[in-house]
Design a protein around this motif. Structure first.
Motif, mmCIF file in Angstrom:
data_model
loop_
_atom_site.group_PDB
_atom_site.id
_atom_site.type_symbol
_atom_site.label_atom_id
_atom_site.label_comp_id
_atom_site.label_asym_id
_atom_site.label_seq_id
_atom_site.Cartn_x
_atom_site.Cartn_y
_atom_site.Cartn_z
ATOM 1 N N ALA A 187 -0.760 -24.716 -37.071
ATOM 2 C CA ALA A 187 -0.302 -24.838 -35.682
ATOM 3 C C ALA A 187 0.761 -23.789 -35.363
ATOM 4 C CB ALA A 187 0.247 -26.245 -35.429
ATOM 5 N N ILE A 188 1.707 -23.588 -36.280
ATOM 6 C CA ILE A 188 2.746 -22.567 -36.079
ATOM 7 C C ILE A 188 2.108 -21.183 -35.952
ATOM 8 C CG2 ILE A 188 4.678 -21.379 -37.204
ATOM 9 C CD1 ILE A 188 5.437 -24.143 -38.422
ATOM 10 N N GLY A 189 1.124 -20.917 -36.800
ATOM 11 C CA GLY A 189 0.447 -19.615 -36.738
ATOM 12 C C GLY A 189 -0.353 -19.424 -35.470
ATOM 13 N N SER A 190 -0.836 -20.522 -34.890
ATOM 14 C CA SER A 190 -1.726 -20.416 -33.725
ATOM 15 C C SER A 190 -1.011 -19.968 -32.458
ATOM 16 C CB SER A 190 -2.420 -21.762 -33.470
ATOM 17 O OG SER A 190 -1.503 -22.708 -32.949
ATOM 18 N N ILE A 191 0.338 -20.138 -32.389
ATOM 19 C CA ILE A 191 1.050 -19.841 -31.130
ATOM 20 C C ILE A 191 1.713 -18.466 -31.163
ATOM 21 C CG2 ILE A 191 1.399 -22.260 -30.543
ATOM 22 C CD1 ILE A 191 4.287 -21.967 -31.562
ATOM 23 N N SER A 192 1.292 -17.620 -32.095
ATOM 24 C CA SER A 192 1.853 -16.266 -32.161
ATOM 25 C C SER A 192 1.710 -15.564 -30.812
ATOM 26 C CB SER A 192 1.107 -15.463 -33.232
ATOM 27 O OG SER A 192 1.449 -14.106 -33.163
ATOM 28 N N GLY A 193 2.821 -15.015 -30.314
ATOM 29 C CA GLY A 193 2.803 -14.280 -29.046
ATOM 30 C C GLY A 193 3.007 -15.134 -27.819
ATOM 31 N N ALA A 194 3.038 -16.470 -27.988
ATOM 32 C CA ALA A 194 3.188 -17.339 -26.817
ATOM 33 C C ALA A 194 4.656 -17.533 -26.423
ATOM 34 C CB ALA A 194 2.528 -18.700 -27.086
ATOM 35 N N MET A 195 5.585 -17.261 -27.353
ATOM 36 C CA MET A 195 7.022 -17.350 -27.050
ATOM 37 C C MET A 195 7.538 -15.968 -26.672
ATOM 38 S SD MET A 195 8.259 -19.608 -30.326
ATOM 39 C CE MET A 195 7.947 -21.371 -30.472
ATOM 40 N N ASP A 196 8.680 -15.924 -26.003
ATOM 41 C CA ASP A 196 9.284 -14.613 -25.787
ATOM 42 C C ASP A 196 9.844 -14.120 -27.118
ATOM 43 O OD1 ASP A 196 12.258 -15.124 -26.063
ATOM 44 O OD2 ASP A 196 11.820 -16.537 -24.442
#
Length: 1036
Positions: free
Chosen positions: A486-495
């Protein structure tokens, strides 16, 4: 044997003997069973067998015999009904009605012979498709009227109506012509009032459980197409909620009906929004009683009966359908509580440990999140969001719970299969489109949207979950894996700043966890997850060189760790990082003396010493990705020399050994008789393949040139060895480990050249320096070898050579065809299943020649061209879909090529049309009307429409297709050509399908001739014919 007498139609049928034959077929063995099967097959295929059906159904005492009788009846109804005299049709219809009513009217008999009754109903539906409404206009009124005579009969009538609805609205595409399907739909719709009145009366008055269930099932099939007034302007919705939803016997069927209503498009039901909302609220009020909001649905589902689990699925469909289509009508302030309550039911259902249930929910969650995200993304940058009333605020609590569910349900990002290939080598295969990977992509999308909508909440949840791993309260390998995926899946979604802070925290916690946990297994799992996460965040790695270098050095350490899976993960992560951050490795970073790649290349032996050959190849490919990012050609070539220093040293040593005088009777180098040496040669070639695949292009030319001559010499020597051994020892010797290993080495050489040629831009260099010797070595070997020693990879290589070099290779196409055409055809035409790779690559090669070097085909001898055309037609007729499609593509491509306007083609086009045009159309109709080639219909229609276009628009003289035509000078022949072609098609189809009336065939051909520029209409006519050809016409 005695069973044969059942096939004597000049005598009375002995039904007891027929029963014994059927019993012997199903329960007997040996010669008796074989004799029964033969007799039954002959009996069923006899054109008069249908006349025995009434006797079979009335006198047979064995159910399976009755089923065979009904099969015969169904076949004659669907294929020969129109050819039967009126009296026989009427008699058969009346007989079916009588038998059905007799069984269905008696409750005990109907229950006892349920399967038989169902088959009778299916036969009746087949009759209805033929007779109703034109020859049986009173069917619906008769059925409704008869329903009042008996409750069991009424129940069966409901089943009949359901089957009829399914046949017309769900399964009509391949079984009815467009006109007939439309006629039946209109007829059923026009008589719906009687049917609906009957259904409503049953739902209101009846108490018989099986009758009410049958009625609900029937209505479930009607709801998707009946006029909306029947749903929203009657008592139906009220009955669903008040009489059926709470009752366990009807609950699931009622929810399925509700799901059908919920799936009606918003644009259709907008005028009934108020009533739809009331219905939804009523359903949810009842469900709140049946399943209290505090219920743990996941646990309840795990322990529930089939009916209980079915209810959860039906509820999921109802909620997902309703909110997917009608969410806006529930988002007002007055309905907020009901809206959130229903969404929490979906949250609880999403926790059920059943993938198919989760997929239903996931589909809706994505629809919701896309809508919420689109609203936020439309707001101008800099706007104070706290002052705005946004839809996402309505769902704040729901989304927070959804984040928890998504993290806990995250699936594996990729699947790697360890398999043994044909050469006996263990290799890793990355599975591309498995169910898990497709699900991961959807869940990654879900996590990204959830992060965009509330970064703080996502970070809080993931941090808390990580803390629970650290303190041990939720520690398990599975929990850690899903969290890290799950942590790996949101790469690039945060500033960038948030991502930096979050990622540093996660990595620090995981590194601490490695230190605290005991046991190699625990440490390996944590290490693998650390590697996975860092590989997923290239933006962070690019921005933090020190961290990137530390990570890569840690990966190099892991490459010495022998615990299962760690080395694979280290190599894969190294590949992932170099793919996204390659440029950082070739640029000298501040505080560094040199680019990091130079340091890696110096340590390459130390880094890879503990890796398996396959892992070494991955390492070289990953390092090649770095070299491909080099700042200039000079740096690139220097780095390639350093990268390939070890493989080249091994190659030179091996070549030196190979050059020693042979010491064996076969006059071959001793090196090739040593399996370890052959394995080393193969690994050197594979290392080159890996490096070339990532570096590619012109930069690798010098490395290829360095080993090219020795490599081709090696190829020729191995080929000679294999041929000689197989000729001496027989074909079975090819299966021995030594020969398989040598053939694998040959294939590696071919693969290296294929990889190089595919990556080069300056194809002239390849054509001048490499192609002539390559063709000389490879084609001669292929042509001379016996079938068992020919490598399909040669054909694959030639395909790529032709595709990449295009017109440059055209002069070489005739010799290529000369070398591969006849030898390959000899191999693949003897048996449909032997040499599947040769077959596939051969047809692909022919297609590449047609597309890229078509003029070469015009220069080969007529007998060679005939072989090409025979190959195309043979491919079209192959039962394997990929081969059949390739054949159709080739057919279309060659027709396109001959219809081009270039002068050199125009000269020979008429000769081609004269010899092959009518042959092609004949073969296209053959595959189109063969059920084995049903999947190729779209391509078949495309080829046919192109042929009609050529006939009508190319100016083809009629005498090209019909040499017997006498045309006077100055006469325009375009219309004559079209008329001849249409007449030919009519004659062809009429002779192939004499049972189809000529008027149907004439309509088809005229339609194709008129609609060749409109492929949709063109296909409609063909589809209708494919239905008509299964039936015998009365007039034919």
């Amino acid at each position: 044997m005695e069973f044969q007498s059942i096939c004597d139609f000049s005598q009375e049928l002995d039904t007891s003997l027929l029963d014994r034959a059927v019993l012997s077929f199903f329960t007997g063995s040996g010669p008796e069973r074989q004799a029964a099967q033969t007799a039954l097959t002959q009996f069923q295929e006899h054109p008069e067998s249908w006349t025995r059906v009434p006797e079979i159904l009335q006198k047979s005492s064995y159910p399976q015999t009755k089923y065979i009788g009904l099969q015969i009846l169904e076949k004659v109804i669907s294929t020969r009904w129109k050819s039967l005299p009126d009296g026989q049709r009427q008699g058969m219809r009346n007989f079916l009605i009588t038998v059905t009513i007799e069984i269905a009217s008696d409750e005990v008999t109907a229950r006892k012979e349920k399967i038989y009754l169902n088959k009778l109903n299916l036969a009746m539906v087949q009759v209805l498709k033929q007779e109703w409404p034109h020859n049986w206009p009173t069917f619906i009124s008769e059925l409704v009227e008869s329903s009042s005579t008996s409750l069991p009969l009424c129940e069966n009538n409901m089943v009949l109506l359901r089957l009829l609805s399914e046949e017309i609205f769900d399964f009509s595409a391949d079984q009815l012509t467009q006109a007939k399907a439309k006629e039946l739909k209109l007829q059923l719709s026009s008589e719906l009032s009687m049917v609906f009145k009957l259904c409503l009366e049953v739902l209101k008055e009846a108490s018989r459980v099986s009758l009410l269930r049958a009625t609900l099932e029937t209505l479930g099939k009607f709801l998707s197409w009946i006029p909306l007034g029947y749903i929203f302007e009657t008592e139906l919705l009220q009955l669903f909620v008040e009489r059926f939803l709470e009752s366990a016997e009807y609950r699931n069927l009622t929810l399925k009906c509700a799901a059908e209503i919920a799936s009606l498009p918003q644009s259709d039901v907008s005028m009934y929004d108020a009533k739809l909302k009331i219905f939804f609220m009523s359903v949810m009020t009842t469900l709140n009683k049946l399943i209290p909001p505090s219920t743990d649905i996941a646990s309840a589902y795990a322990n529930a009966s089939d009916a209980g689990q079915e209810m959860v699925v039906a509820l999921a469909l109802f909620l997902a359908n309703f909110f997917s289509k009608h969410l806006p009508i529930m988002e007002g302030d007055a309905d907020r509580e009901a809206l959130i309550n229903a969404h929490f039911y979906l949250i609880k259902i999403s926790q059920v440990d059943e993938r198919e249930v989760f997929k239903i929910c996931l589909e809706y969650w994505l629809i919701l999140l896309v809508g919420l995200y689109d609203e936020v993304s439309m707001i101008p940058i800099g706007t104070d969001l706290s002052r705005l009333k946004l839809r996402k605020d309505i769902y704040r609590e729901v989304l927070s719970n959804l984040r928890l569910v998504a993290v806990g349900k995250m699936v594996k990002p990729e699947e790697v299969l360890v398999v043994e290939n044909e050469e006996g080598e263990v290799v890793r295969e990355y599975l591309q489109e498995t169910d898990t990977i497709v699900l991961y992509k959807s869940m990654r999308e879900l996590m990204v949207y959830l992060t965009h909508l509330d970064v703080v909440d996502v970070e809080t949840i993931l941090t808390q979950k990580m803390a629970a791993q650290i303190d041990g309260s939720e520690w398990s390998w599975g929990n850690l894996n899903t969290l890290c995926w799950a942590i790996g899946s949101i790469s690039g979604a945060m500033d960038e700043d948030t991502e930096k802070r979050f990622l540093v925290l996660v990595i620090r916690e995981l590194l601490g966890l490695v230190e605290r946990k005991c046991g190699k297994d625990n440490k390996a799992i944590i290490a693998a997850n650390i590697m996975y996460i860092v590989g997923q965040y290239p933006r962070f790695l690019k921005a933090h060189w020190r961290f990137l270098k530390t990570v890569v050095n840690k990966l190099f350490e892991f490459m010495h760790e022998t615990h299962e899976g760690v080395q694979d993960m280290a190599c894969d992560t190294y590949m992932k990082i170099t793919t996204s951050c390659g440029r950082q490795f070739v640029v000298r970073q501040s505080d560094e003396k040199e680019p990091f790649v130079d340091e890696i290349l110096r340590m390459i032996n130390r880094i890879t010493v503990d890796l398996s050959p396959q892992q070494v190849h991955t390492f070289y490919e990953a390092t090649g990705v770095i070299i491909a990012e080099a700042l200039n050609r000079a740096q690139q070539e220097r780095l390639i020399i350093s990268l390939m220093e070890l493989p080249n040293g091994a190659w030179d040593t091996l070549m030196m050994q190979a050059s020693q005088s042979p010491t064996n009777s076969a006059n071959t180098p001793p090196l090739l008789h040593n399996q370890e040496s052959v394995k080393l040669l193969s690994n050197v070639i594979k290392t080159n393949i890996s490096a070339c695949s990532s570096i590619g292009g012109e930069a690798y030319t010098s490395q290829i040139a360095r080993i090219f001559t020795d490599m081709l010499g090696l190829y020729k020597t191995i080929s000679g060895m294999i041929s000689e051994v197989i000729a001496k020892e027989g074909v079975l010797i090819a299966k021995t480990p030594q020969i398989r290993q040598l053939r694998a080495l040959k294939k590696d050489i071919l693969k290296l050249m294929q990889t190089y040629i595919n990556s080069v831009v300056q194809i002239e260099v390849v054509n001048e320096n490499f192609i002539p010797p390559l063709l000389d070595a490879v084609l001669g070997d292929y042509q001379r070898n016996i079938a068992a020693a020919r490598d399909a990879e040669v054909l694959n290589l030639m395909s790529d050579v032709i595709r990449c070099l295009g017109s440059l290779i055209t002069p070489q196409v005739p010799p290529i065809l000369s070398a591969v055409l006849e030898p390959t055809l000899e191999m693949i035409t003897q048996d449909l299943t032997e040499y599947p790779d040769h077959r596939l690559y051969f047809f692909h090669l022919l297609r590449m020649i047609i597309l890229n070097c078509f003029p070469a085909l015009l220069s080969i001898p007529p007998e060679g061209f005939k072989l090409v055309m025979n190959s195309i037609i043979w491919a079209m007729k192959h039962s394997a879909k990929d081969l059949g499609d390739t054949g159709l593509h080739m057919c279309f491509d060659i027709l396109e090529a001959f219809s081009s306007s270039s002068p050199e083609v125009a000269e020979v086009a008429h000769a081609f049309y004269s010899q092959y045009f009518l042959v092609i159309v004949q073969e296209i109709f053959y595959v189109m009307t063969d059920s084995e080639h049903k999947s190729g219909f779209s391509l078949q229609a495309t080829v046919l429409s192109r042929m009609f276009k050529i006939v009508n628009e190319s100016g083809m003289p009629v005498e090209v297709l019909d040499p017997t035509t006498n045309v006077t000078t100055g006469t325009s022949t375009s219309n004559m050509t079209s008329e001849f072609f249409q007449h030919y098609c009519v004659k062809l189809l009429s002779s192939a399908f004499p049972h189809v009336h000529s008027s149907h065939i004439q309509v088809l051909v005229a339609g194709m001739n008129n609609n060749y520029n409109d492929i949709t209409q063109f296909k409609v006519g063909l589809k209708d014919f494919l239905v008509q050809m299964k039936e015998f016409s009365a007039e034919s």
